[in-house]
Scaffold this active site. Structure first.
Site, PDB file in Angstrom:
ATOM      1  CB  SER A  91      -1.265   0.401   1.052  1.00  0.00           C
ATOM      2  OG  SER A  91      -1.702  -0.654   1.352  1.00  0.00           O
ATOM      3  CD1 TRP A 149       3.029  -9.509  -2.614  1.00  0.00           C
ATOM      4  CD2 TRP A 149       1.228 -10.399  -3.872  1.00  0.00           C
ATOM      5  NE1 TRP A 149       2.801 -10.936  -2.005  1.00  0.00           N
ATOM      6  CE2 TRP A 149       1.299 -11.323  -2.490  1.00  0.00           C
ATOM      7  CE3 TRP A 149       0.270 -11.805  -4.543  1.00  0.00           C
ATOM      8  CZ2 TRP A 149       0.881 -12.745  -2.090  1.00  0.00           C
ATOM      9  CZ3 TRP A 149      -0.212 -12.835  -4.072  1.00  0.00           C
ATOM     10  CH2 TRP A 149      -0.267 -13.304  -3.230  1.00  0.00           C
ATOM     11  CB  THR A 151      -0.849  -9.937 -11.710  1.00  0.00           C
ATOM     12  OG1 THR A 151      -1.095  -9.241 -10.944  1.00  0.00           O
ATOM     13  CG2 THR A 151      -1.406 -10.552 -12.647  1.00  0.00           C
ATOM     14  CG  ASP A 167      -5.932   7.623 -10.470  1.00  0.00           C
ATOM     15  OD1 ASP A 167      -6.273   7.101  -9.282  1.00  0.00           O
ATOM     16  OD2 ASP A 167      -5.586   8.637 -10.988  1.00  0.00           O
ATOM     17  NE  ARG A 179      -6.894   1.574  -7.321  1.00  0.00           N
ATOM     18  CZ  ARG A 179      -5.525   2.496  -6.711  1.00  0.00           C
ATOM     19  NH1 ARG A 179      -5.647   3.784  -6.392  1.00  0.00           N
ATOM     20  NH2 ARG A 179      -4.283   2.193  -6.665  1.00  0.00           N
ATOM     21  N   GLY A 221     -24.837 -26.304   0.606  1.00  0.00           N
ATOM     22  CA  GLY A 221     -24.216 -27.915   0.506  1.00  0.00           C
ATOM     23  C   GLY A 221     -23.330 -27.206  -0.655  1.00  0.00           C
ATOM     24  CD  GLU A 255      -4.805  -3.204 -10.458  1.00  0.00           C
ATOM     25  OE1 GLU A 255      -5.509  -1.891 -12.014  1.00  0.00           O
ATOM     26  OE2 GLU A 255      -4.944  -3.826 -11.904  1.00  0.00           O
TER      27      GLU A 255
HETATM   28  N1  CAA Z   1      -2.834  11.022 -10.484  1.00  0.00           N
HETATM   29  C1  CAA Z   1      -1.630  11.710 -10.590  1.00  0.00           C
HETATM   30  N2  CAA Z   1      -0.410  12.061  -8.902  1.00  0.00           N
HETATM   31  C2  CAA Z   1      -0.835  11.806  -8.523  1.00  0.00           C
HETATM   32  C3  CAA Z   1      -1.533  10.448  -8.244  1.00  0.00           C
HETATM   33  C4  CAA Z   1      -2.409  10.549  -9.114  1.00  0.00           C
HETATM   34  N3  CAA Z   1      -3.777   9.171  -9.018  1.00  0.00           N
HETATM   35  N4  CAA Z   1      -1.528  10.627  -6.464  1.00  0.00           N
HETATM   36  C5  CAA Z   1      -1.185  10.621  -5.818  1.00  0.00           C
HETATM   37  N5  CAA Z   1      -0.317  11.626  -7.355  1.00  0.00           N
HETATM   38  C6  CAA Z   1       0.962  12.436  -6.396  1.00  0.00           C
HETATM   39  C7  CAA Z   1       1.034  13.876  -5.611  1.00  0.00           C
HETATM   40  O1  CAA Z   1      -0.045  14.644  -6.436  1.00  0.00           O
HETATM   41  C8  CAA Z   1       2.009  13.420  -5.062  1.00  0.00           C
HETATM   42  O2  CAA Z   1       2.799  14.655  -5.979  1.00  0.00           O
HETATM   43  P1  CAA Z   1       3.191  16.409  -5.705  1.00  0.00           P
HETATM   44  O3  CAA Z   1       3.921  16.184  -4.141  1.00  0.00           O
HETATM   45  O4  CAA Z   1       3.175  16.864  -6.944  1.00  0.00           O
HETATM   46  O5  CAA Z   1       1.469  16.815  -5.391  1.00  0.00           O
HETATM   47  C9  CAA Z   1       2.810  12.531  -5.488  1.00  0.00           C
HETATM   48  O6  CAA Z   1       1.626  11.180  -6.989  1.00  0.00           O
HETATM   49  C10 CAA Z   1       2.529  11.790  -4.180  1.00  0.00           C
HETATM   50  O7  CAA Z   1       1.406  11.087  -3.501  1.00  0.00           O
HETATM   51  P2  CAA Z   1       0.880  11.273  -2.039  1.00  0.00           P
HETATM   52  O8  CAA Z   1       1.480  12.575  -1.476  1.00  0.00           O
HETATM   53  O9  CAA Z   1      -0.630  10.788  -1.602  1.00  0.00           O
HETATM   54  O10 CAA Z   1       1.243   9.765  -1.700  1.00  0.00           O
HETATM   55  P3  CAA Z   1       1.473   8.695  -0.950  1.00  0.00           P
HETATM   56  O11 CAA Z   1       2.786   7.925  -0.457  1.00  0.00           O
HETATM   57  O12 CAA Z   1       1.000   9.213   0.567  1.00  0.00           O
HETATM   58  O13 CAA Z   1       0.745   7.407  -1.538  1.00  0.00           O
HETATM   59  C11 CAA Z   1      -1.325   6.648  -2.191  1.00  0.00           C
HETATM   60  C12 CAA Z   1      -0.641   7.933  -1.993  1.00  0.00           C
HETATM   61  C13 CAA Z   1      -2.942   6.857  -2.368  1.00  0.00           C
HETATM   62  C14 CAA Z   1      -1.737   5.901  -1.225  1.00  0.00           C
HETATM   63  C15 CAA Z   1      -0.508   5.591  -2.995  1.00  0.00           C
HETATM   64  O14 CAA Z   1       0.376   4.810  -2.570  1.00  0.00           O
HETATM   65  C16 CAA Z   1      -1.215   4.187  -3.638  1.00  0.00           C
HETATM   66  O15 CAA Z   1      -2.048   4.134  -4.076  1.00  0.00           O
HETATM   67  N6  CAA Z   1      -0.895   3.239  -2.770  1.00  0.00           N
HETATM   68  C17 CAA Z   1      -2.024   1.986  -3.150  1.00  0.00           C
HETATM   69  C18 CAA Z   1      -0.473   0.817  -4.024  1.00  0.00           C
HETATM   70  C19 CAA Z   1      -1.499  -0.012  -4.733  1.00  0.00           C
HETATM   71  O16 CAA Z   1      -2.601   0.096  -5.687  1.00  0.00           O
HETATM   72  N7  CAA Z   1      -0.475  -0.895  -5.385  1.00  0.00           N
HETATM   73  C20 CAA Z   1      -1.643  -2.060  -6.072  1.00  0.00           C
HETATM   74  C21 CAA Z   1      -0.171  -2.582  -7.003  1.00  0.00           C
HETATM   75  S1  CAA Z   1      -0.880  -3.415  -8.469  1.00  0.00           S
HETATM   76  C22 CAA Z   1      -0.954  -4.735  -8.061  1.00  0.00           C
HETATM   77  O17 CAA Z   1      -1.895  -4.741  -8.266  1.00  0.00           O
HETATM   78  C23 CAA Z   1      -0.146  -5.462  -9.110  1.00  0.00           C
HETATM   79  C24 CAA Z   1      -0.818  -6.571  -9.964  1.00  0.00           C
HETATM   80  O18 CAA Z   1      -0.241  -7.089 -10.999  1.00  0.00           O
HETATM   81  C25 CAA Z   1      -2.524  -6.496 -10.236  1.00  0.00           C
END
Ligand code: CAA
Length: 387
Positions: A132, A158, A160, A242, A245, A346, A369
């Site tokens: 995360s 992880w 995929t 984004d 999802r 069942g 994701e």
């Molecule tokens: N689009 C564009 N920029 C974005 C963004 C988005 N959706 N979200 C954040 N940013 C930018 C922010 O604006 C920020 O930039 P600035 O400093 O210039 O403003 C920068 O990115 C850092 O953002 P945050 O401070 O919000 O970052 P954070 O460390 O607090 O994390 C979070 C945010 C939403 C928790 C993110 O870490 C997250 O989405 N975590 C989950 C990860 C995830 O989904 N992992 C799954 C991996 S893929 C998978 O599942 C495997 C597979 O093969 C299917």
């Protein structure tokens, strides 16, 4: 407001439904049991244009919109969520970022073979200590002294389609002092020296999709294979997620629909106490709740798919729509598949019917994701403007 699908959207939906019924559904239980990667059906899906639905024709894709993609993914996932996973990684996680940020040369080399289904793509963000908390990654990419390539070292987990991927979109730190702003994206050819596959994950569900660790040992990545600029990687990764999802929401809707349809049939046919169980109010209430959540999940998913199409035109973010659709659809899938097992009693618990598979497959949609907790965090931050 118009809920009517276009002719093209109806065509891809019908083609995916037909293929899913004839080629995928008959093998779904067997590959869930053995965990065998379904390479031959994936290849055929590529021939039908299902592995790069939104990718323009010139890069090997079908050139359709995000709604067409969501509709097709619902159909494939209703037959087999493992196929849905493989399709969604190729289409969303792999192709999407490359299409948006890749150079012409990168698109020719890395996008064409994957969008056409000849090769499989993967997306490598997660590490053993950072799921995360994605920006807390450790994988290191250092520019060589002559500036010709990056030397990459570290581990991703992880992944995929990792065991079969020819190419990977990789995220690593080029400047560890800068946190999220020190992350850069790269294109990786897995057939080059320094790329090593690690342990395969034994999973509860989506068992025929393959997941493993990957490791980089002094892997040399040519500088021309960097995706976007240095330091842009985290934003690329988040933008891709984004949009991705919407794919997971579609997968959840597909699994839910399959579980719902089986339950409806069972409620009509199964007799107890001298009548169809569907005559009992307790079963009717379950059917009503399942159907309503299925409908709400579908509408949120279609709305997010529409937002994704707009994003492609305007460049605006669709984090809110993507997270709401995934959060709701995945939790609806858990509810619906749980009720479906219960209605079947069942037989719901037996491997002779697909209900227990739907239940196991649905669970991953609340995790990958971005977990439900992360989706709530994204929505909460965006709505309040606070963090
Ligand atoms: N689009 C564009 N920029 C974005 C963004 C988005 N959706 N979200 C954040 N940013 C930018 C922010 O604006 C920020 O930039 P600035 O400093 O210039 O403003 C920068 O990115 C850092 O953002 P945050 O401070 O919000 O970052 P954070 O460390 O607090 O994390 C979070 C945010 C939403 C928790 C993110 O870490 C997250 O989405 N975590 C989950 C990860 C995830 O989904 N992992 C799954 C991996 S893929 C998978 O599942 C495997 C597979 O093969 C299917």
């Amino acid at each position: 407001m118009d809920f009517q699908l276009t002719e093209e959207q109806q065509m891809i939906q019908a083609a995916a439904r037909d293929f899913a019924k004839t080629e995928i559904e008959p093998i779904a239980a067997a590959i869930d049991e053995t965990g065998e990667f379904p390479l031959s059906t994936i290849r055929k899906m590529g021939e039908l244009g299902l592995m790069g639905i939104e990718v323009p024709d010139e890069y090997g894709g079908a050139g359709l919109d995000s709604i067409g993609y969501a509709l097709a993914l619902i159909e494939i996932s209703a037959a087999c969520a493992s196929h849905g996973t493989i399709m969604s990684v190729n289409n969303s996680l792999y192709a999407n970022g490359l299409l948006k940020h890749g150079t012409e040369e990168q698109k020719q080399t890395f996008l064409k073979p994957v969008a056409s289904g000849e090769a499989i793509g993967a997306y490598a963000l997660t590490e053993p200590q950072s799921g995360s908390d994605a920006s807390n990654m450790r994988l290191r990419a250092e520019l060589s002294a002559d500036g010709s390539h990056y030397v990459i070292n570290g581990k991703k987990s992880w992944i995929t389609s990792g065991p079969v991927a020819k190419y990977v979109v990789l995220f690593g730190k080029t400047d560890p002092e800068k946190g999220a702003k020190g992350i850069t994206a790269f294109m990786i050819d897995t057939e080059r020296d320094g790329f090593v596959r690690g342990k395969t994950e034994p999973k509860m569900g989506i068992r025929a999709s393959a997941t493993c660790e990957i490791e980089f040992e002094n892997y040399k990545c040519p500088v021309e294979w960097r995706l976007g600029e240095e330091g842009q990687g985290f934003k690329i990764a988040m933008g891709v997620l984004d949009a991705g999802r919407v794919g997971i929401a579609s997968q959840a809707v597909g699994i839910s629909r399959a579980a719902y349809e089986k339950s409806l049939e069972w409620a009509r046919d199964r007799k107890a106490f001298g009548r169809s169980i569907g005559e009992f109010q307790m079963i009717q209430a379950k059917i009503a709740d399942m159907r309503t959540r299925l409908e709400a999940a579908t509408l949120l998913t279609m709305r997010a798919a529409w937002a994704k199409t707009q994003m492609a035109k305007t460049g605006s973010r669709m984090s809110l729509e993507g997270s709401m659709a995934k959060l709701y659809a995945s939790e609806a899938a858990m509810f619906i598949t749980h009720q479906a097992v219960q209605i079947h009693g069942g037989m719901g618990y037996s491997r002779e019917m697909p209900l227990e598979r739907y239940f196991r497959d649905a669970k991953i949609t609340e995790i990958y994701e971005g977990t439900s907790e992360i989706q709530r965090m994204v929505i909460g931050r965006l709505e309040t403007g606070l963090r």
